[in-house]
Scaffold this motif. Structure first.
Motif, PDB file in Angstrom:
ATOM      1  N   PHE A 140       0.765  -1.237   0.275  1.00  0.00           N
ATOM      2  CA  PHE A 140      -0.218   0.127  -0.256  1.00  0.00           C
ATOM      3  C   PHE A 140       0.700   1.239   0.128  1.00  0.00           C
ATOM      4  CE2 PHE A 140      -2.058   3.290   2.535  1.00  0.00           C
ATOM      5  CZ  PHE A 140      -3.210   3.675   1.654  1.00  0.00           C
ATOM      6  N   GLU A 141       1.682   1.231   0.822  1.00  0.00           N
ATOM      7  CA  GLU A 141       2.713   2.591   1.064  1.00  0.00           C
ATOM      8  C   GLU A 141       3.583   2.591  -0.502  1.00  0.00           C
ATOM      9  OE1 GLU A 141       3.355   4.870   3.223  1.00  0.00           O
ATOM     10  OE2 GLU A 141       1.919   3.969   4.640  1.00  0.00           O
ATOM     11  N   PHE A 142       3.896   1.629  -0.997  1.00  0.00           N
ATOM     12  CA  PHE A 142       4.773   1.646  -2.154  1.00  0.00           C
ATOM     13  C   PHE A 142       3.690   2.242  -3.427  1.00  0.00           C
ATOM     14  CE2 PHE A 142       7.544  -2.240  -0.601  1.00  0.00           C
ATOM     15  CZ  PHE A 142       8.279  -1.161   0.144  1.00  0.00           C
ATOM     16  N   GLU A 143       2.723   1.496  -3.398  1.00  0.00           N
ATOM     17  CA  GLU A 143       1.618   2.153  -4.393  1.00  0.00           C
ATOM     18  C   GLU A 143       1.485   3.655  -4.254  1.00  0.00           C
ATOM     19  OE1 GLU A 143      -0.489   1.982  -7.717  1.00  0.00           O
ATOM     20  OE2 GLU A 143       0.487   0.184  -7.016  1.00  0.00           O
ATOM     21  N   ASN A 144       1.118   4.210  -2.904  1.00  0.00           N
ATOM     22  CA  ASN A 144       0.849   5.502  -2.767  1.00  0.00           C
ATOM     23  C   ASN A 144       2.069   6.373  -2.963  1.00  0.00           C
ATOM     24  OD1 ASN A 144      -1.607   5.222  -1.721  1.00  0.00           O
ATOM     25  ND2 ASN A 144      -0.906   5.305   0.603  1.00  0.00           N
ATOM     26  N   HIS A 145       3.289   5.803  -3.366  1.00  0.00           N
ATOM     27  CA  HIS A 145       4.529   6.723  -3.725  1.00  0.00           C
ATOM     28  C   HIS A 145       4.938   6.200  -5.336  1.00  0.00           C
ATOM     29  CE1 HIS A 145       4.474   7.235   0.704  1.00  0.00           C
ATOM     30  NE2 HIS A 145       4.961   8.459   0.379  1.00  0.00           N
ATOM     31  N   ASP A 146       4.075   5.436  -5.826  1.00  0.00           N
ATOM     32  CA  ASP A 146       4.105   5.421  -7.142  1.00  0.00           C
ATOM     33  C   ASP A 146       5.360   4.390  -7.408  1.00  0.00           C
ATOM     34  OD1 ASP A 146       3.046   5.653  -9.692  1.00  0.00           O
ATOM     35  OD2 ASP A 146       4.410   7.401 -10.302  1.00  0.00           O
ATOM     36  N   THR A 147       5.515   3.479  -6.702  1.00  0.00           N
ATOM     37  CA  THR A 147       6.453   2.435  -6.991  1.00  0.00           C
ATOM     38  C   THR A 147       5.997   0.966  -6.627  1.00  0.00           C
ATOM     39  OG1 THR A 147       8.712   2.035  -6.580  1.00  0.00           O
ATOM     40  CG2 THR A 147       7.690   2.810  -4.510  1.00  0.00           C
ATOM     41  N   ARG A 148       6.886   0.101  -6.571  1.00  0.00           N
ATOM     42  CA  ARG A 148       6.601  -1.190  -6.233  1.00  0.00           C
ATOM     43  C   ARG A 148       7.700  -2.032  -5.464  1.00  0.00           C
ATOM     44  NH1 ARG A 148       6.048  -1.907 -12.045  1.00  0.00           N
ATOM     45  NH2 ARG A 148       7.919  -3.146 -12.095  1.00  0.00           N
ATOM     46  N   ALA A 149       7.437  -2.985  -4.978  1.00  0.00           N
ATOM     47  CA  ALA A 149       8.726  -3.758  -4.178  1.00  0.00           C
ATOM     48  C   ALA A 149       9.987  -4.058  -5.128  1.00  0.00           C
ATOM     49  CB  ALA A 149       7.930  -5.085  -3.656  1.00  0.00           C
ATOM     50  N   ASP A 150       9.595  -4.482  -6.312  1.00  0.00           N
ATOM     51  CA  ASP A 150      10.979  -4.822  -7.066  1.00  0.00           C
ATOM     52  C   ASP A 150      11.610  -3.487  -7.545  1.00  0.00           C
ATOM     53  OD1 ASP A 150       8.673  -4.046  -8.683  1.00  0.00           O
ATOM     54  OD2 ASP A 150       9.491  -5.234 -10.208  1.00  0.00           O
ATOM     55  N   ARG A 151      11.147  -2.281  -7.159  1.00  0.00           N
ATOM     56  CA  ARG A 151      11.860  -1.107  -7.842  1.00  0.00           C
ATOM     57  C   ARG A 151      12.178  -0.201  -6.573  1.00  0.00           C
ATOM     58  NH1 ARG A 151      11.515  -0.079 -12.616  1.00  0.00           N
ATOM     59  NH2 ARG A 151      11.481   1.884 -12.573  1.00  0.00           N
ATOM     60  N   ILE A 152      12.258  -0.987  -5.416  1.00  0.00           N
ATOM     61  CA  ILE A 152      12.873  -0.279  -3.968  1.00  0.00           C
ATOM     62  C   ILE A 152      14.568  -0.460  -4.301  1.00  0.00           C
ATOM     63  CG2 ILE A 152      13.251  -0.598  -1.468  1.00  0.00           C
ATOM     64  CD1 ILE A 152      10.420   0.451  -2.490  1.00  0.00           C
ATOM     65  N   ASN A 153      15.063   0.408  -4.051  1.00  0.00           N
ATOM     66  CA  ASN A 153      16.645   0.398  -4.216  1.00  0.00           C
ATOM     67  C   ASN A 153      17.184   0.102  -2.701  1.00  0.00           C
ATOM     68  OD1 ASN A 153      16.927   1.055  -6.825  1.00  0.00           O
ATOM     69  ND2 ASN A 153      16.601   3.402  -6.201  1.00  0.00           N
ATOM     70  N   THR A 154      16.915   1.046  -1.838  1.00  0.00           N
ATOM     71  CA  THR A 154      17.183   0.684  -0.385  1.00  0.00           C
ATOM     72  C   THR A 154      16.286   1.232   0.632  1.00  0.00           C
ATOM     73  OG1 THR A 154      18.245   2.870  -0.257  1.00  0.00           O
ATOM     74  CG2 THR A 154      19.541   1.157  -0.997  1.00  0.00           C
ATOM     75  N   ILE A 155      16.340   0.670   1.818  1.00  0.00           N
ATOM     76  CA  ILE A 155      15.404   1.288   2.878  1.00  0.00           C
ATOM     77  C   ILE A 155      16.598   1.116   4.197  1.00  0.00           C
ATOM     78  CG2 ILE A 155      13.620   0.958   4.549  1.00  0.00           C
ATOM     79  CD1 ILE A 155      12.146  -0.390   2.291  1.00  0.00           C
TER      80      ILE A 155
END
Length: 174
Positions: free
Chosen positions: A58-73
């Protein structure tokens, strides 16, 4: 002269459109631990938080991204606050470490605080371990484990709020 300016302008737009678009945003979570009064001093104790739901999709979608597009956290802030009893402070803790775990990934140390003074108040801001935690936060849930060494016996249970704030760096989905 006009042709040169027009060529530079076109080149600028071409180069800027080729850049990867990224986004950065924060995800924060609160959880609670209870330090029981029956603990004796100078003995390390280990307390688990309940599962912390990430709602990451949900958070990723709200920020116009997806889990597979995460670089770092990365963890950017970890704060412990005593919520009860009202007059209690962290004077009873000498040192602490916090660990994160998830159903798919083994535990990693994420924060600590050493030599906590007897004058400590109701809040502690922990020192952070520089560690990419994307695997944990992309999961549906995670747990935190607090390990502390008490330097005095506490007369009643102490409830502590554990606040975590993570910085997510991701590519915007296409």
């Amino acid at each position: 002269m006009k042709t040169k300016f027009l060529s530079l302008l076109i080149l600028f737009f071409l180069l800027s459109s080729c850049k990867k678009k990224i986004t950065q945003f924060y995800m924060d979570f609160d959880s609670t631990v209870v330090v029981e009064s029956s603990l004796s001093s100078l003995v390390p104790i280990s307390i688990l938080t309940p599962d912390v739901a990430t709602n990451s999709e949900f958070e990723f979608e709200n920020h116009d991204t997806r889990a597979d597009r995460i670089n770092t956290i990365f963890l950017k802030d970890l704060k412990l606050t005593i919520t009860s009893p009202s007059g209690e402070t962290f004077s009873f803790i000498n040192s602490l470490e916090l660990y994160i775990s998830s159903p798919s990934f083994s535990e990693k140390k994420v924060a600590f605080k050493e030599n906590i003074p007897s004058t400590a108040g109701k809040e502690i801001i922990c020192d952070l371990v520089d560690l990419d935690l994307k695997d944990f936060i992309k999961e549906d849930k995670f747990k935190l484990r607090l390990v502390s060494v008490s330097d005095e016996t506490i007369p009643e249970d102490v409830t502590i709020n554990v606040y975590t704030n993570f910085l997510v760096d991701a590519k915007i989905k296409k």
